[in-house]
Design an enzyme around this catalytic site. Structure first.
Site, mmCIF file in Angstrom:
data_model
loop_
_atom_site.group_PDB
_atom_site.id
_atom_site.type_symbol
_atom_site.label_atom_id
_atom_site.label_comp_id
_atom_site.label_asym_id
_atom_site.label_seq_id
_atom_site.Cartn_x
_atom_site.Cartn_y
_atom_site.Cartn_z
ATOM 1 N N HIS A 1 -8.665 -0.260 -8.477
ATOM 2 C CA HIS A 1 -8.319 0.846 -7.583
ATOM 3 C C HIS A 1 -7.043 1.564 -8.035
ATOM 4 C CE1 HIS A 1 -8.329 2.977 -3.732
ATOM 5 N NE2 HIS A 1 -7.043 2.702 -3.608
ATOM 6 N N ASP B 1 0.839 -1.200 0.000
ATOM 7 C CA ASP B 1 0.000 0.000 0.000
ATOM 8 C C ASP B 1 0.869 1.243 0.000
ATOM 9 O OD1 ASP B 1 -1.951 1.886 0.314
ATOM 10 O OD2 ASP B 1 -2.841 1.027 2.109
#
Length: 443
Positions: A351, A255
């Site tokens: 995403h 991330d």
């Protein structure tokens, strides 16, 4: 959770890059042969040794009026030795690497408290932050919770919410950028855990050091302000991985691969308010705007997906963060690549595709979050996710632009829920002899 990483925690022996990230990496630990046992180090000796982080920040904040790092620079083989400077150009806690432990807390001014009381409070808070970040005890009635520890990369950051300005009679000084955030379809916001007059972010690489700071800040508030909400978070501990790597979130994904880097030529322009020539009031020079969101991850639903399905939702391989179009984690994503059936390799609603700056008019923000876990309910469902914190010079061009795009069809939105929200103006760092927010409160 845009594909722009928060800064990641680092080991103390090697100076961390000043770039914040979900992509800043932990560094391997140095060989310990030359270092004395931790037990033999007195607190005075430990704190007299400059941490690598302090050196980097001292250089970055070396303008007149800001502190330089201590001159001695013998790193110790202890996470506790790292010190971040308080008197720097930009407040600490923005460009540092991810810390292992964090607390986010919002306060509302007490009934009858105004500008005078707010100024006295920020003066107390700034002095406490300076002392604790240097590894010293609090000025009054220290709890001794962190007595045996060094600074442990402690940072304490202060911001003002929209409501602060009416409470203090400073409406004319409220930045337009603090206008309330728009509503989004993924919002399930708890107003009691959103916004606030004042916001404090605390981070450290030791849980006791972080709690010690939280308790000191709360006690300093006294009768001037009361806690509105408080949240606790964590990241990977520095040195926990065998080699530097991007952090993982609670979904198991890397991330922060595309988080802005300080080496980028437009980093300051995107993240910090310039000293002149903008619509922002002068007191916000060198400051930034923080968007804070408690994003719950629906982990039971997420973990039912196959590995391939998870990767299609994100647009990156789970193992190494590489784009589905091929290459390594840092390889540019090929948005036009198709498979043998003519289908896009990176789905249109992935995403990582939607959050790319080049898909959002160049919009970017510096993400510096903490994961959280607040227990398991009677049905065995975990209350866990991300304490999302992002920084930008203009939240309308940063967070709002990207979130609006996500709101229109992000595959990840099925598996997350935004449960609280806040927007805060975080002024520039305090020069020596100043307290944070002084240029606003004493203008």
């Amino acid at each position: 959770m845009p594909d722009q990483s928060p800064p990641q925690a680092r080991t103390p022996e090697v100076p961390p890059e000043a770039t914040p990230q979900v992509t800043t990496e932990a560094r391997p630990e140095a060989a310990p042969e030359q270092n004395p046992p931790l037990e033999s180090l007195s607190r005075r000796k430990l704190l007299g040794t400059a941490g690598a982080t302090g050196l980097v920040l001292g250089a970055a904040g070396g303008a007149v009026g800001y502190a330089a790092a201590p001159s001695q620079a013998t790193p110790l083989s202890s996470i506790g030795a790292e010190q971040v400077m308080f008197h720097v150009k930009h407040q600490p806690g923005i460009t540092q690497g991810l810390q292992a432990r964090g607390h986010l807390v919002a306060f509302d001014l007490a009934a009858g408290a105004g500008r005078k009381e707010a100024a006295a409070l920020l003066r107390r808070w700034s002095e406490t932050a300076r002392r604790l970040m240097a590894g010293e005890a609090a000025k009054d009635d220290d709890t001794d919770v962190a007595r045996d520890a060094g600074p442990s990369s402690l940072t304490i950051t202060f911001g003002f919410g929209n409501s602060f300005f009416a409470r203090t009679g400073l409406e004319k000084q409220r930045p337009v950028a603090l206008d309330p955030l728009p509503d989004f379809s993924s919002d399930h916001l708890d107003k009691a855990r959103s916004n606030g007059d004042l916001w404090v972010q605390i981070g450290a690489n030791d849980a006791l050091v972080a709690f010690h700071a939280l308790r000191a800040i709360q006690k300093d508030a006294g009768s001037a302000a009361k806690v509105r909400w408080q949240m606790n978070g964590f990241n990977r501990t520095p040195g926990a991985t065998a080699h530097p790597m991007t952090a993982r979130n609670l979904m198991g994904q890397l991330d922060g691969t595309r988080n802005p880097k300080q080496a980028d030529s437009d980093f300051d322009q995107r993240i910090f308010v310039p000293a002149a020539g903008t619509k922002d009031p002068a007191w916000m020079a060198n400051g930034s705007y923080a968007v804070v969101r408690r994003i719950r991850m629906l982990l039971d639903d997420w973990e039912k997906l196959s590995l391939k399905a998870q990767e299609q939702v994100v647009g990156r391989r789970k193992a190494d963060g590489a784009p589905l179009s091929g290459g390594t984690e840092t390889t540019a994503m090929d948005l036009e690549k198709t498979d043998a059936n003519g289908d896009l390799v990176v789905p249109l609603n992935a995403h990582a595709r939607i959050t790319r700056p080049d898909q959002n008019g160049g919009a970017a923000m510096l993400r510096r979050p903490f994961s959280y876990h607040d227990g398991i309910d009677a049905e065995g469902v975990p209350d866990a996710g991300l304490l999302f914190v992002c920084w930008q010079a203009d939240p309308l061009r940063g967070f709002v632009t990207v979130q609006r795009k996500l709101d229109r069809g992000d595959a990840l939105s099925t598996y997350i829920r935004h449960e609280s929200s806040g927007l805060f103006a975080v002024p520039g760092g305090a020069a020596e002899g100043e307290y944070v927010g002084q240029r606003l409160l004493e203008a």
